[in-house]
Design a protein around this motif. Structure first.
Motif, PDB file in Angstrom:
ATOM      1  N   ASP A 150       0.859  -1.188   0.000  1.00  0.00           N
ATOM      2  CA  ASP A 150       0.000   0.000   0.000  1.00  0.00           C
ATOM      3  C   ASP A 150       0.897   1.240   0.000  1.00  0.00           C
ATOM      4  O   ASP A 150       1.329   1.705   1.061  1.00  0.00           O
ATOM      5  CB  ASP A 150      -0.909  -0.013   1.227  1.00  0.00           C
ATOM      6  CG  ASP A 150      -1.888   1.147   1.268  1.00  0.00           C
ATOM      7  OD1 ASP A 150      -1.678   2.155   0.550  1.00  0.00           O
ATOM      8  OD2 ASP A 150      -2.861   1.044   2.032  1.00  0.00           O
ATOM      9  N   LYS A 176       0.389   4.414  -0.382  1.00  0.00           N
ATOM     10  CA  LYS A 176      -0.074   5.571   0.406  1.00  0.00           C
ATOM     11  C   LYS A 176       0.180   5.347   1.891  1.00  0.00           C
ATOM     12  O   LYS A 176       0.653   6.255   2.588  1.00  0.00           O
ATOM     13  CB  LYS A 176      -1.548   5.863   0.155  1.00  0.00           C
ATOM     14  CG  LYS A 176      -2.016   7.097   0.944  1.00  0.00           C
ATOM     15  CD  LYS A 176      -3.442   7.440   0.694  1.00  0.00           C
ATOM     16  CE  LYS A 176      -3.931   8.660   1.430  1.00  0.00           C
ATOM     17  NZ  LYS A 176      -3.271   9.071   2.634  1.00  0.00           N
ATOM     18  N   ALA A 177      -0.120   4.144   2.389  1.00  0.00           N
ATOM     19  CA  ALA A 177       0.133   3.844   3.799  1.00  0.00           C
ATOM     20  C   ALA A 177       1.637   3.926   4.094  1.00  0.00           C
ATOM     21  O   ALA A 177       2.034   4.438   5.149  1.00  0.00           O
ATOM     22  CB  ALA A 177      -0.409   2.462   4.158  1.00  0.00           C
ATOM     23  N   ASP A 233       2.525   7.685   4.187  1.00  0.00           N
ATOM     24  CA  ASP A 233       1.981   8.322   5.394  1.00  0.00           C
ATOM     25  C   ASP A 233       2.840   7.988   6.605  1.00  0.00           C
ATOM     26  O   ASP A 233       3.234   8.873   7.371  1.00  0.00           O
ATOM     27  CB  ASP A 233       0.535   7.887   5.644  1.00  0.00           C
ATOM     28  CG  ASP A 233      -0.443   8.462   4.620  1.00  0.00           C
ATOM     29  OD1 ASP A 233      -0.071   9.382   3.858  1.00  0.00           O
ATOM     30  OD2 ASP A 233      -1.594   7.964   4.592  1.00  0.00           O
ATOM     31  N   TYR A 234       3.147   6.719   6.788  1.00  0.00           N
ATOM     32  CA  TYR A 234       3.938   6.300   7.947  1.00  0.00           C
ATOM     33  C   TYR A 234       5.375   6.803   7.827  1.00  0.00           C
ATOM     34  O   TYR A 234       5.944   7.318   8.792  1.00  0.00           O
ATOM     35  CB  TYR A 234       3.937   4.775   8.091  1.00  0.00           C
ATOM     36  CG  TYR A 234       4.617   4.339   9.372  1.00  0.00           C
ATOM     37  CD1 TYR A 234       3.879   4.140  10.526  1.00  0.00           C
ATOM     38  CD2 TYR A 234       5.999   4.152   9.428  1.00  0.00           C
ATOM     39  CE1 TYR A 234       4.496   3.768  11.718  1.00  0.00           C
ATOM     40  CE2 TYR A 234       6.621   3.785  10.609  1.00  0.00           C
ATOM     41  CZ  TYR A 234       5.869   3.590  11.744  1.00  0.00           C
ATOM     42  OH  TYR A 234       6.491   3.240  12.913  1.00  0.00           O
TER      43      TYR A 234
END
Length: 102
Positions: free
Chosen positions: A13, A15-16, A19-20
């Motif tokens: 993922d 995007k995940a 983000d992280y």
């Protein structure tokens, strides 16, 4: 000078991952002792033959390879290395080396 290059392969993922990585991992990694500069790739990471399978490349600058090794024995360095399992599910390759201008 010396560099630590981290090549993050495409995660499940993206995007995940992003983000992280930018909210949690980068702030932690920026506290690594001896770190002089931290750069990341922006946009697609390509290759001469097309898609690379690489999501992001991080380049961390240190004074020497010994400084890199020492920094990753510190509590913050150990925490940053241990943090990879929290977001780099596509895998990551780490390389460190001395540099010189030519």
């Amino acid at each position: 000078m010396a560099r630590l290059v981290v090549i993050y392969k495409t995660p499940k993922d993206p995007k995940a991952f992003d983000d992280y990585y930018f909210a949690s991992h980068v702030p932690l990694a920026k506290k690594i002792p001896g770190l002089r500069r931290y750069e990341v790739s922006e946009g697609a990471v390509g290759s001469p033959v097309g898609a690379s399978g690489v999501h992001l490349v991080a380049t961390l600058h240190f004074d020497s390879v010994q400084a890199i090794q020492d920094s990753f024995r510190s509590p913050v360095g150990l925490a940053a290395a241990g943090d990879l399992v929290n977001f780099a599910d596509g895998g990551a390759d780490l390389y460190f080396f001395e540099t010189r201008a030519v």
